[in-house]
Design an enzyme around this catalytic site. Structure first.
Site, PDB file in Angstrom:
ATOM      1  N   HIS A  25       0.840  -1.207   0.000  1.00  0.00           N
ATOM      2  CA  HIS A  25       0.000   0.000   0.000  1.00  0.00           C
ATOM      3  C   HIS A  25       0.878   1.262   0.000  1.00  0.00           C
ATOM      4  O   HIS A  25       0.618   2.211  -0.738  1.00  0.00           O
ATOM      5  CB  HIS A  25      -0.884   0.055   1.250  1.00  0.00           C
ATOM      6  N   LYS A  49     -18.195  -6.725   7.910  1.00  0.00           N
ATOM      7  CA  LYS A  49     -16.989  -7.527   7.673  1.00  0.00           C
ATOM      8  C   LYS A  49     -16.171  -7.675   8.956  1.00  0.00           C
ATOM      9  O   LYS A  49     -16.076  -6.741   9.744  1.00  0.00           O
ATOM     10  CB  LYS A  49     -16.149  -6.823   6.606  1.00  0.00           C
ATOM     11  N   ARG A  98      -1.488  -5.741  -8.570  1.00  0.00           N
ATOM     12  CA  ARG A  98      -0.350  -6.598  -8.234  1.00  0.00           C
ATOM     13  C   ARG A  98      -0.032  -7.559  -9.360  1.00  0.00           C
ATOM     14  O   ARG A  98       1.099  -7.781  -9.711  1.00  0.00           O
ATOM     15  CB  ARG A  98      -0.651  -7.409  -6.976  1.00  0.00           C
ATOM     16  N   SER A 136      -2.909  -7.716   2.349  1.00  0.00           N
ATOM     17  CA  SER A 136      -3.236  -7.684   3.782  1.00  0.00           C
ATOM     18  C   SER A 136      -3.673  -9.070   4.238  1.00  0.00           C
ATOM     19  O   SER A 136      -3.387  -9.461   5.378  1.00  0.00           O
ATOM     20  CB  SER A 136      -4.365  -6.692   4.044  1.00  0.00           C
TER      21      SER A 136
HETATM   22  P1  ADP Z   1      -5.726  -6.053   0.172  1.00  0.00           P
HETATM   23  O1  ADP Z   1      -6.157  -6.372  -1.227  1.00  0.00           O
HETATM   24  O2  ADP Z   1      -4.265  -6.171   0.405  1.00  0.00           O
HETATM   25  O3  ADP Z   1      -6.564  -6.678   1.249  1.00  0.00           O
HETATM   26  P2  ADP Z   1      -7.025  -3.432   0.259  1.00  0.00           P
HETATM   27  O4  ADP Z   1      -8.421  -3.839   0.145  1.00  0.00           O
HETATM   28  O5  ADP Z   1      -6.694  -2.559   1.394  1.00  0.00           O
HETATM   29  O6  ADP Z   1      -5.932  -4.530   0.388  1.00  0.00           O
HETATM   30  O7  ADP Z   1      -6.520  -2.799  -1.120  1.00  0.00           O
HETATM   31  C1  ADP Z   1      -6.625  -1.478  -1.498  1.00  0.00           C
HETATM   32  C2  ADP Z   1      -5.974  -1.337  -2.834  1.00  0.00           C
HETATM   33  O8  ADP Z   1      -4.565  -1.563  -2.692  1.00  0.00           O
HETATM   34  C3  ADP Z   1      -6.423  -2.303  -3.921  1.00  0.00           C
HETATM   35  O9  ADP Z   1      -6.435  -1.631  -5.149  1.00  0.00           O
HETATM   36  C4  ADP Z   1      -5.349  -3.362  -3.920  1.00  0.00           C
HETATM   37  O10 ADP Z   1      -5.244  -3.961  -5.197  1.00  0.00           O
HETATM   38  C5  ADP Z   1      -4.133  -2.503  -3.639  1.00  0.00           C
HETATM   39  N1  ADP Z   1      -3.024  -3.259  -3.066  1.00  0.00           N
HETATM   40  C6  ADP Z   1      -2.995  -3.984  -1.937  1.00  0.00           C
HETATM   41  N2  ADP Z   1      -1.793  -4.555  -1.741  1.00  0.00           N
HETATM   42  C7  ADP Z   1      -1.014  -4.154  -2.807  1.00  0.00           C
HETATM   43  C8  ADP Z   1       0.327  -4.429  -3.232  1.00  0.00           C
HETATM   44  N3  ADP Z   1       1.126  -5.242  -2.548  1.00  0.00           N
HETATM   45  N4  ADP Z   1       0.747  -3.864  -4.364  1.00  0.00           N
HETATM   46  C9  ADP Z   1      -0.077  -3.074  -5.086  1.00  0.00           C
HETATM   47  N5  ADP Z   1      -1.338  -2.792  -4.770  1.00  0.00           N
HETATM   48  C10 ADP Z   1      -1.821  -3.334  -3.647  1.00  0.00           C
END
Ligand code: ADP
Length: 166
Positions: A25, A49, A98, A136
């Site tokens: 992030h 959730k 990703r 996450s």
């Molecule tokens: P996660 O998918 O890790 O549970 P979130 O729901 O908080 O996380 O994701 C928010 C945004 O951050 C989404 O667009 C997700 O694709 C992106 N994201 C999460 N982890 C990464 C990472 N390692 N690299 C790039 N983008 C990421």
């Protein structure tokens, strides 16, 4: 970067659960903060959730991780992203990609947001290679078995995970 026609600053919103914030992030936020004038990291409020960390904890961990970054603010929101975007006068959504596996889901969300609010653009950013496997949920899985997450999250998040009761 000003839009010279309107003299308006470009504000982008980076929405997510951030349960917890990871180096992936932060990599995306760094990239976004170089492109846009102002980045709002918007934490979703999903009361149904089950989360590892409460909303307040997730916001606090993000704020600590982003301390000193002048054009980044942390906020939370309930309801539809498009409504929150309107409230913040932003038309730019940032999402991280990703791998190709993220594409199907992200494509769907971006298309729905565009249908609900045609002026919204979703901007996809790629993290550095070493974070392309990081999510996450992987951090939560490792944390569940008391594994070492220090290479995946900032030190204050590692500490908060270590303090969790099971
Ligand atoms: P996660 O998918 O890790 O549970 P979130 O729901 O908080 O996380 O994701 C928010 C945004 O951050 C989404 O667009 C997700 O694709 C992106 N994201 C999460 N982890 C990464 C990472 N390692 N690299 C790039 N983008 C990421």
């Amino acid at each position: 970067m000003y839009n010279w026609l309107t003299m308006k600053k470009r504000t982008a919103v980076y929405p997510g659960s951030f349960d917890p914030v990871t180096f992936g992030h932060l990599d995306i936020i760094d990239r976004a903060s170089k492109i846009f004038d102002h980045v709002i990291v918007g934490v979703f409020v999903h009361s149904a959730k089950k989360h590892m960390f409460s909303l307040d904890q997730r916001v606090a961990m993000l704020k600590t991780a982003l301390k000193g970054r002048k054009n980044v603010t942390v906020d939370c929101f309930e309801g539809l992203l498009v409504d929150y975007m309107k409230k913040k006068s932003s038309k730019l959504v940032i999402r991280g990609l990703r791998a190709i596996s993220d594409l199907e889901y992200e494509f769907q969300i971006a298309a729905v947001n565009r249908t609900l609010s045609p002026e919204i653009e979703t901007v996809f950013l790629m993290p550095r290679q070493r974070y392309t496997y990081l999510s996450s949920s992987i951090v939560r899985d490792i944390a569940h078995f008391r594994g070492d997450v220090s290479k995946l999250v900032p030190p204050h998040v590692s500490k908060a995970i270590a303090k969790l009761k099971r």
